[in-house]
Write an enzyme that holds these catalytic residues in place. Sequence first.
Site, PDB file in Angstrom:
ATOM      1  N   HIS A  20       0.642  -1.239   0.035  1.00 20.06           N
ATOM      2  CA  HIS A  20       0.119   0.171   0.084  1.00 20.06           C
ATOM      3  C   HIS A  20       0.893   1.035   0.067  1.00 20.06           C
ATOM      4  CE1 HIS A  20       0.978   0.989   4.701  1.00 20.06           C
ATOM      5  NE2 HIS A  20       0.555  -0.230   4.348  1.00 20.06           N
ATOM      6  N   GLU A  89      -1.883  -6.876   7.845  1.00 20.90           N
ATOM      7  CA  GLU A  89      -0.446  -6.900   8.365  1.00 20.90           C
ATOM      8  C   GLU A  89      -0.134  -7.784   9.962  1.00 20.90           C
ATOM      9  OE1 GLU A  89       2.266  -7.011   8.128  1.00 20.90           O
ATOM     10  OE2 GLU A  89       3.170  -4.458   7.916  1.00 20.90           O
TER      11      GLU A  89
END
Length: 212
Positions: A20, A89
């Site tokens: 990202h 994550e």
Amino acid sequence: MTTRPLNPPTPEGRLVLLRHGETEWSRSGQHTGRTDIPLTGHGEELAQASGRLLTGYRFVLALSSPLERARRTAELAGLSPEVDDDLLEWDYGAYEGLTTPQIREQLGYDWSIFEDGVVSGDTPGETVEEVAARASRVVRRAVGALHEGDVALVGHGHCLRVLATVFLRREPRMGAQLLLDAGSVSVLEYEREQPAIRVWNHGPAVRAQHPS
């Protein structure tokens, strides 16, 4: 005369990893696990730039972490992914929101997440082996689709680094040696039967100098 059995056909598709774009916490070096924060303006620019690196791929599968920063990156890069919670994550536990220097100051030694792990806090935290177990499920799914074409995975720095080691059939702590910048594109594929890196950490945000 004996003959060796032929191996199954090697997948010809490419596995594209997209980290990202920049957030306020990635810019400051804060560990951002499950905290759901948006991209910065620059992060959106990085996401759009990463999309231009995807020209020429034929994606038969695209998966994204459910967090906003990954989903928005996918959107700006021109992808329409399916959400997969296994691309979340690393759960940093008590170290969520802290920088590495802050953690080292607390502990009094040169802490490394890949070597020393995390401790529980508002969330339980994860070991590197637990992150690798999640990543292995994504890799199995992706490799199955690589027989049909290319696969895009949109996610986060530490998780994607561990995922790459799983694809490469290496120990997950090797992820410490695979730097991955915000908005970068990496490409993994098979060279005959061997998983290999074609491109790593390609993108405009690669730093010219080490962060402080």
